[in-house]
Scaffold this motif. Structure first.
Motif, PDB file in Angstrom:
ATOM      1  N   LEU A  90       0.827  -1.204   0.000  1.00  0.00           N
ATOM      2  CA  LEU A  90       0.000   0.000   0.000  1.00  0.00           C
ATOM      3  C   LEU A  90       0.864   1.259   0.000  1.00  0.00           C
ATOM      4  O   LEU A  90       1.888   1.327   0.689  1.00  0.00           O
ATOM      5  CB  LEU A  90      -0.937  -0.013   1.204  1.00  0.00           C
ATOM      6  CG  LEU A  90      -1.867  -1.238   1.248  1.00  0.00           C
ATOM      7  CD1 LEU A  90      -2.708  -1.241   2.512  1.00  0.00           C
ATOM      8  CD2 LEU A  90      -2.761  -1.298   0.022  1.00  0.00           C
ATOM      9  N   LYS A 148      -8.667  -3.077   2.122  1.00  0.00           N
ATOM     10  CA  LYS A 148      -7.212  -3.066   2.300  1.00  0.00           C
ATOM     11  C   LYS A 148      -6.916  -2.505   3.695  1.00  0.00           C
ATOM     12  O   LYS A 148      -7.334  -1.394   4.023  1.00  0.00           O
ATOM     13  CB  LYS A 148      -6.541  -2.182   1.240  1.00  0.00           C
ATOM     14  CG  LYS A 148      -6.849  -2.591  -0.203  1.00  0.00           C
ATOM     15  CD  LYS A 148      -6.277  -3.939  -0.557  1.00  0.00           C
ATOM     16  CE  LYS A 148      -6.659  -4.337  -1.969  1.00  0.00           C
ATOM     17  NZ  LYS A 148      -6.250  -5.714  -2.294  1.00  0.00           N
ATOM     18  N   SER A 179      -2.708   0.361  -4.204  1.00  0.00           N
ATOM     19  CA  SER A 179      -2.422  -0.972  -3.687  1.00  0.00           C
ATOM     20  C   SER A 179      -1.736  -1.742  -4.800  1.00  0.00           C
ATOM     21  O   SER A 179      -2.357  -2.040  -5.829  1.00  0.00           O
ATOM     22  CB  SER A 179      -3.711  -1.685  -3.263  1.00  0.00           C
ATOM     23  OG  SER A 179      -3.440  -3.016  -2.872  1.00  0.00           O
TER      24      SER A 179
END
Length: 323
Positions: free
Chosen positions: A14, A30, A40
């Protein structure tokens, strides 16, 4: 065939970005404490950002390790001859809470010469877009180098750019040299060559927390812009259910649209790995007797050595990618 082959998932990498938001948390689950998740990286072999396997017997191993040990069993004989121990694609999800910079990417020749890198041909599949969101792709008129430089100097570049209003499902092919930007409110999946080389030409005059503007690359960009590209960037494709529908085929990747409403058996007839990106719903992928689930916002790699497999779902939309 190597018995260790199975549907491989990786831990997302990330990235906090000045323009990022919370959709990758809230819509794609996420997990991160980063304040502004812009990207991501789902499958990456970019130096310093190598993906790590998150499932099965290879859990904890890097994509680099897989390439070095599985070789053509992982990416295919033809691909291994070309790329060796280098994975050719970078798969991302991107959330633009604010406009991204106006930018472009160099071709293979320039990127190799200047950055020891591949070029960066890419495509976008819009997963979600707030009302009246735009993408910037190309110019809205014929543009010469002189006209471009004049608008750049006068900070009126947006007057000659093409703004496209977008909705979920819209797909764009971004060739090297094409000026582009993701607009505020758009979340998309991006498929691209393995490269992190971007030439930023305009950044809306914004500054970071310390009051600094981000670096621009106009000296490098001017040689890399292609002013003569046709307006063929918007991709039209069929949506026949339970079969792969061609979207984009270029020297760097082939992508198909696959909407599943029943259990299907598939065969990999390509001398390549397959990547499945789940852009909606949920599916189960079974290969070599090993089952793995794929939810919205998840990505899976099927090694080239897997030739028969099943995809089971009552409702899922997948992007299918190979080289």
């Amino acid at each position: 065939m190597n018995n260790t082959l199975y549907p491989i998932k990786f831990k997302p990498i990330l990235k906090d970005k000045i323009w990022g938001g919370r959709k990758l948390n809230n819509l794609l689950n996420k997990e991160s404490d980063l304040p502004n998740i812009g990207e991501s990286w789902e499958i990456s072999d970019v130096e310093g950002d190598t993906s790590i396997v998150s499932n099965g017997s290879l859990k904890g191993q890097s994509l680099k390790y897989l390439l070095e040990n599985l070789k053509d069993d992982l990416i295919g004989y033809k691909n291994y001859k070309i790329f060796g121990d280098k994975f050719p694609l970078l798969i991302k999800f991107i959330d633009a809470k604010k406009d991204l910079s106006i930018q472009l990417h160099p071709n293979d020749k320039l990127a190799a010469k200047r950055h020891n890198s591949f070029g960066k041909t890419e495509m976008w599949y819009v997963m979600q877009a707030d009302q009246n969101s735009n993408l910037i792709v190309g110019f809205n008129q014929e543009v010469t180098t002189d006209l471009y430089l004049k608008h750049l100097e006068e900070k009126t570049l947006t007057e000659i750019l093409n703004f496209d209003k977008v909705n979920a499902g819209d797909t764009y092919f971004i060739g090297v040299g094409r000026v582009h930007a993701i607009g505020a409110g758009v979340m998309l999946a991006e498929i691209q060559q393995t490269s992190d080389v971007t030439y930023r030409v305009y950044d809306w005059d914004r500054v970071d927390d310390a009051g600094n503007e981000r670096e621009l690359h106009n000296d490098l960009a001017i040689d890399a812009i292609d002013f003569n590209m046709p307006d063929d960037f918007k991709v039209n494709y069929s949506k026949v259910k339970n079969q792969s529908n061609d979207m984009i085929s270029c020297p760097y990747f082939t992508t198909s649209y696959l909407e599943i409403t029943e259990n299907i058996k598939k065969e990999n007839s390509q001398d390549s790995f397959l990547i499945y990106i789940c852009v909606d719903g949920e599916a189960e992928i079974i290969a070599n007797g090993i089952s793995e689930y794929l939810k919205t916002g998840e990505t899976i790699l099927l090694p080239a050595g897997i030739k028969q497999y099943e995809i089971n779902s009552e409702k899922a939309t997948l992007l299918e990618v190979y080289v």
